[in-house]
Motif scaffolding. Structure first.
Motif, PDB file in Angstrom:
ATOM      1  N   THR A  62       0.824  -1.206   0.000  1.00  0.00           N
ATOM      2  CA  THR A  62       0.000   0.000   0.000  1.00  0.00           C
ATOM      3  C   THR A  62       0.859   1.257   0.000  1.00  0.00           C
ATOM      4  O   THR A  62       0.593   2.205  -0.757  1.00  0.00           O
ATOM      5  CB  THR A  62      -0.930   0.009   1.230  1.00  0.00           C
ATOM      6  N   HIS A 140      -9.948  -4.451  -3.378  1.00  0.00           N
ATOM      7  CA  HIS A 140     -10.203  -3.739  -2.120  1.00  0.00           C
ATOM      8  C   HIS A 140      -8.958  -2.972  -1.678  1.00  0.00           C
ATOM      9  O   HIS A 140      -9.048  -1.791  -1.304  1.00  0.00           O
ATOM     10  CB  HIS A 140     -10.627  -4.737  -1.038  1.00  0.00           C
ATOM     11  N   GLU A 141      -7.789  -3.629  -1.730  1.00  0.00           N
ATOM     12  CA  GLU A 141      -6.546  -2.979  -1.320  1.00  0.00           C
ATOM     13  C   GLU A 141      -6.177  -1.842  -2.278  1.00  0.00           C
ATOM     14  O   GLU A 141      -5.734  -0.774  -1.846  1.00  0.00           O
ATOM     15  CB  GLU A 141      -5.412  -4.003  -1.251  1.00  0.00           C
ATOM     16  N   GLN A 144      -8.217   1.216  -1.656  1.00  0.00           N
ATOM     17  CA  GLN A 144      -7.772   2.011  -0.514  1.00  0.00           C
ATOM     18  C   GLN A 144      -6.683   2.989  -0.929  1.00  0.00           C
ATOM     19  O   GLN A 144      -6.595   4.092  -0.391  1.00  0.00           O
ATOM     20  CB  GLN A 144      -7.273   1.086   0.594  1.00  0.00           C
TER      21      GLN A 144
END
Length: 291
Positions: A62, A140-141, A144
């Motif tokens: 991330t 989903h990641e 973000q």
């Protein structure tokens, strides 16, 4: 005061370093930028409370994704500072049947050819495509990182995938690619402005590596208006493959390299042109001999 990660966290980071570097390179197209991104991720890890990190691999992915996205958006906002691929990474081979050693060079250039294709994507599309399709990061990641829902991120990645497939890079520089490049060159040499507009994508990006830095021009009208630079007096020229895609190389009358030009063709139009005229950068590239 800056904290120092524990031995276990340091070991875990080092185990991920190559993966993080590869991820950042695919997103950014620059080894130097990829190294900087990974180093910045390490510095952020050093400032982070380890007990708040539940999944170190996910956390690092991330962080690297966000830093890379910020760099991509900065390049888009300031195209005069963006340089795309490092010239030293260019693989230039003759466009005719390659010799065995040149086949090896072409195989090594496949990843670089993809980077050229990725230049046609928006920062969000590029990040979503690289993270999901190449590194199996969940929507989903990725969402973000992008500040989007998983469904919206899936749509962004799907749009990017369609653009990549439209370039038909998997089959290499096919006949259509070569015909488009030849049509551009003929129009440039003949000063045919209307013909140039027919082969240029409206949002075409021209990047020129000069001795004084990188010059970026955006838009078909602007690129076509400056296309007379292709018709300068050149002693010899020959078609080549630059990172596996059609291009041209030119020499001065004294036999020294004058330029290397690479073209990105998408759906029958030129979406990107990369020209290297800086003698120092040309000297850093392994170039074929004159035809």
């Amino acid at each position: 005061m800056t904290a120092h990660p524990s031995g276990l966290v340091t070991e875990a980071f080092e185990a991920q370093r190559d993966r993080l570097r590869a991820l950042a390179y695919r997103v950014l197209g620059s080894h130097a930028d990829a190294e900087d991104v990974v180093q910045e991720a390490w510095m952020r890890l050093a400032r982070q409370d380890e007990t708040t990190i539940g999944n170190l691999v996910g956390w690092l992915t991330t962080v690297v994704g966000r830093i890379s996205l910020d760099l991509l958006r900065s390049r888009q906002a300031h195209p005069e500072t963006a340089y795309g691929h490092e010239s030293a990474d260019l693989v230039v081979t003759p466009a005719d049947d390659p010799a065995p050693d040149e086949q090896v060079a072409l195989a090594d250039s496949v990843g670089l050819a993809l980077l050229v294709v990725l230049d046609s994507l928006t920062p969000s599309e590029r990040l979503a495509f690289v993270l999901h399709d190449m590194f199996a990061v969940s929507f989903h990641e990725i969402g973000q990182i992008l500040g989007k829902s998983a469904d919206a991120t899936k749509m962004i990645a799907s749009r990017a995938r369609r653009k990549v497939r439209a370039t038909d890079r998997s089959a290499g520089p096919g006949r259509e690619h070569q015909e488009v490049v030849q049509a551009f060159r003929a129009a440039a040499l003949g000063g045919d402005f209307e013909a140039l507009l027919r082969v240029l994508d409206p949002n075409v990006k021209l990047t020129v590596d000069t001795p004084d830095g990188v010059v970026v021009t955006l838009g078909a009208t602007e690129v076509a208006a400056g296309a007379r630079m292709f018709s300068g007096e050149v002693a010899r020229h020959r078609p080549v493959l630059v990172n596996g895609i059609p291009g041209h190389m030119s020499w001065r009358p004294d036999g020294t390299p004058l330029s290397v030009i690479a073209f990105t063709v998408t759906e029958g139009r030129i979406t990107g042109i990369h020209i290297v005229v800086d003698p120092a950068k040309l000297a850093s590239i392994h170039l074929p001999a004159q035809a």
